[in-house]
Design an enzyme around this catalytic site. Sequence first.
Site, PDB file in Angstrom:
ATOM      1  N   ASN A 212      16.298  21.145  55.887  1.00 55.00           N
ATOM      2  CA  ASN A 212      16.719  19.974  55.112  1.00 55.00           C
ATOM      3  C   ASN A 212      17.024  18.781  56.009  1.00 55.00           C
ATOM      4  OD1 ASN A 212      16.276  21.179  52.724  1.00 55.00           O
ATOM      5  ND2 ASN A 212      18.400  21.363  52.085  1.00 55.00           N
TER       6      ASN A 212
ATOM      7  N   CYS B 199      20.859  18.415  47.324  1.00 56.88           N
ATOM      8  CA  CYS B 199      20.724  19.167  48.592  1.00 56.88           C
ATOM      9  C   CYS B 199      20.674  18.293  49.840  1.00 56.88           C
ATOM     10  CB  CYS B 199      19.487  20.053  48.528  1.00 56.88           C
ATOM     11  SG  CYS B 199      19.703  21.437  47.409  1.00 56.88           S
TER      12      CYS B 199
ATOM     13  N   PHE C  25      14.171  27.743  49.610  1.00 62.74           N
ATOM     14  CA  PHE C  25      13.535  26.477  49.997  1.00 62.74           C
ATOM     15  C   PHE C  25      12.815  25.800  48.830  1.00 62.74           C
ATOM     16  CE2 PHE C  25      13.778  29.122  53.829  1.00 62.74           C
ATOM     17  CZ  PHE C  25      14.448  28.262  54.693  1.00 62.74           C
TER      18      PHE C  25
HETATM   19  N1  LIG Z   1      18.806  22.745  43.779  1.00 63.45           N
HETATM   20  C1  LIG Z   1      17.944  22.995  44.733  1.00 63.45           C
HETATM   21  O1  LIG Z   1      16.823  22.469  44.769  1.00 63.45           O
HETATM   22  C2  LIG Z   1      18.301  23.964  45.835  1.00 63.45           C
HETATM   23  C3  LIG Z   1      17.296  24.402  46.699  1.00 63.45           C
HETATM   24  C4  LIG Z   1      17.627  25.309  47.689  1.00 63.45           C
HETATM   25  C5  LIG Z   1      18.931  25.731  47.852  1.00 63.45           C
HETATM   26  N2  LIG Z   1      19.898  25.258  47.014  1.00 63.45           N
HETATM   27  C6  LIG Z   1      21.259  25.768  47.189  1.00 63.45           C
HETATM   28  O2  LIG Z   1      21.439  26.783  46.211  1.00 63.45           O
HETATM   29  C7  LIG Z   1      22.787  26.778  45.724  1.00 63.45           C
HETATM   30  C8  LIG Z   1      22.795  26.581  44.221  1.00 63.45           C
HETATM   31  O3  LIG Z   1      22.275  25.316  43.926  1.00 63.45           O
HETATM   32  P1  LIG Z   1      21.894  24.888  42.436  1.00 63.45           P
HETATM   33  O4  LIG Z   1      21.214  23.574  42.533  1.00 63.45           O
HETATM   34  O5  LIG Z   1      21.249  25.998  41.722  1.00 63.45           O
HETATM   35  O6  LIG Z   1      23.363  24.681  41.827  1.00 63.45           O
HETATM   36  P2  LIG Z   1      23.708  24.505  40.266  1.00 63.45           P
HETATM   37  O7  LIG Z   1      24.930  23.677  40.237  1.00 63.45           O
HETATM   38  O8  LIG Z   1      22.511  24.052  39.521  1.00 63.45           O
HETATM   39  O9  LIG Z   1      24.024  25.991  39.781  1.00 63.45           O
HETATM   40  C9  LIG Z   1      25.143  26.719  40.205  1.00 63.45           C
HETATM   41  C10 LIG Z   1      25.550  27.615  39.052  1.00 63.45           C
HETATM   42  O10 LIG Z   1      26.582  28.486  39.496  1.00 63.45           O
HETATM   43  C11 LIG Z   1      27.466  28.693  38.407  1.00 63.45           C
HETATM   44  N3  LIG Z   1      28.736  29.226  38.881  1.00 63.45           N
HETATM   45  C12 LIG Z   1      29.743  28.594  39.533  1.00 63.45           C
HETATM   46  N4  LIG Z   1      30.756  29.447  39.791  1.00 63.45           N
HETATM   47  C13 LIG Z   1      30.360  30.648  39.322  1.00 63.45           C
HETATM   48  C14 LIG Z   1      30.966  31.936  39.280  1.00 63.45           C
HETATM   49  N5  LIG Z   1      32.166  32.150  39.798  1.00 63.45           N
HETATM   50  N6  LIG Z   1      30.284  32.948  38.712  1.00 63.45           N
HETATM   51  C15 LIG Z   1      29.045  32.746  38.180  1.00 63.45           C
HETATM   52  N7  LIG Z   1      28.434  31.547  38.171  1.00 63.45           N
HETATM   53  C16 LIG Z   1      29.092  30.511  38.731  1.00 63.45           C
HETATM   54  C17 LIG Z   1      27.568  27.312  37.770  1.00 63.45           C
HETATM   55  O11 LIG Z   1      28.054  27.380  36.444  1.00 63.45           O
HETATM   56  C18 LIG Z   1      26.115  26.850  37.844  1.00 63.45           C
HETATM   57  O12 LIG Z   1      25.393  27.207  36.684  1.00 63.45           O
HETATM   58  C19 LIG Z   1      23.508  25.672  46.509  1.00 63.45           C
HETATM   59  O13 LIG Z   1      24.110  26.240  47.638  1.00 63.45           O
HETATM   60  C20 LIG Z   1      22.356  24.764  46.931  1.00 63.45           C
HETATM   61  O14 LIG Z   1      22.661  24.035  48.107  1.00 63.45           O
HETATM   62  C21 LIG Z   1      19.614  24.401  46.011  1.00 63.45           C
END
Ligand SMILES: NC(=O)c1ccc[n+]([C@@H]2O[C@H](COP(=O)([O-])OP(=O)(O)OC[C@H]3O[C@@H](n4cnc5c(N)ncnc54)[C@H](O)[C@@H]3O)[C@@H](O)[C@H]2O)c1
Length: 435
Positions: free
Chosen positions: A209, A261, A150
């Site tokens: 969300n 998100c 979160f």
């Molecule tokens: N950004 C936010 O504020 C937030 C908050 C809560 C939940 N989320 C959720 O968390 C998840 C991640 O979000 P994020 O913002 O960190 O995404 P992001 O795009 O910033 O990071 C994802 C990372 O995963 C890596 N990746 C992709 N395929 C891969 C693989 N096969 N092996 C290893 N690494 C791999 C990418 O290179 C990237 O660095 C999503 O499901 C999102 O909805 C995001």
Amino acid sequence: MKIAVVGTGHVGLVVGTGLAENGHYVKCMDIDEAKIAMLQAGEMPIYEPGLEELVVRNMEEERLKFTTALDEAVKDVLLIFICVGTPPLPDGGADTSQVFSVVDAIGKAIDGYRIVVNKSTCPVGSTEEIRDRLAESTSQSFDVVVNPEFLRQGSAVDDFMRPDRIVVGCDDVRVEEIMKELYAPFLRTGKPLLLMSIRSAEMAKYAVNAMLATRISFMNEMATLCEAYGADIGEVREGVAADSRIGPAYLFPGIGFGGSCLPKDVVACAKMAEARGLDTHIMKAVSAVNREQQQRFIETILAHYGERIKGKRIAVWGASFKPKTDDLRDGPALHVIDALLEAGAAITVYDPVADRNLAHVYGDRITVVPKNYAALQEADGLVITTEWNEFRRPDYERMGDLMREKVIFDGRNLYTASVLEKAGFRYFSVGRPSV
Ligand SMILES: NC(=O)c1ccc[n+]([C@@H]2O[C@H](COP(=O)([O-])OP(=O)(O)OC[C@H]3O[C@@H](n4cnc5c(N)ncnc54)[C@H](O)[C@@H]3O)[C@@H](O)[C@H]2O)c1
């Protein structure tokens, strides 16, 4: 505990670093070689307040490591956190392919018992699919837990270190105890760890969300009504926020929500309903109001200039989807910039931290300047798209001297209309009378 974090993006990097800061041994893995090389050199691939200091300290103390090798990351650990992206598919549903490709790779790599903790936001039922996929690819024993995240970008470190609550979806009491032990240092403030069924935990993430997005779209709809009837949404908001049944959070009108998100999770929630033959009237309305809100703001700007827009130089303050982050993903600012470019305006942007990402998205199609006042030089108008604190108390006289036409389109209601009127500006904001 020994932990692997797979996916070192906005969530994974904060989660891995926060766990290391609380004494765990963490290996963060990502397939993005450039990102891992930066981190290994102590450089931050994203801007997030307070993160760099923690990363560097935990690297120095050898509790935090970065790698591109999954096998190496998951070797000898007890917990494997999945933090990869779940972007929207063309139809708006959540694309879980990154999660499942990681699950398959974990299955092939592990050589003993592991607890796989999914933090990526996935549709309800995904954790069971993860379990099935793992069972197909490994003969090792494992458990799967869902632990939605979160944190908010811009205050992610603080949110992760001092969460309002931790939600864990789990169906094994021994694993529950391990999760409680893992998170005990984060809950010293007395906040709860909420244990629930796996499906409830998956749903809780979408519900949060969806609720936040609903509050924003609700206030934006009220702002439109205020404009139509000559009321001031700022005053109305105070009347609403003071009600203890409602509270003040997420009631600020503006040019809509963005980021990686809220927009995608609201649509994914509607898609989950569709998959069961249900209709989510609220979710669809929340997305529609959000789109209309951004469009109305763009139309206000275009209507002001009419045919004169071609060749006008418009300054934009703020590009990130919210303050204190450099993340541009699905941000309202990008929609505004795109529309103005298409109408033939020249755009000069100032954002305190998003230059690298702006260059990546726009190349030389816009001018990016290093100071806010520099953007106003010979500008025919100023558009404010992100409420960075440094924009809140500008020198209006200096602004007026720099600008060719004294007009401000304030998408975040930062200023007082009467003050700007006195300073000789035309001033448009959201849900308040224009001057
Ligand atoms: N950004 C936010 O504020 C937030 C908050 C809560 C939940 N989320 C959720 O968390 C998840 C991640 O979000 P994020 O913002 O960190 O995404 P992001 O795009 O910033 O990071 C994802 C990372 O995963 C890596 N990746 C992709 N395929 C891969 C693989 N096969 N092996 C290893 N690494 C791999 C990418 O290179 C990237 O660095 C999503 O499901 C999102 O909805 C995001």
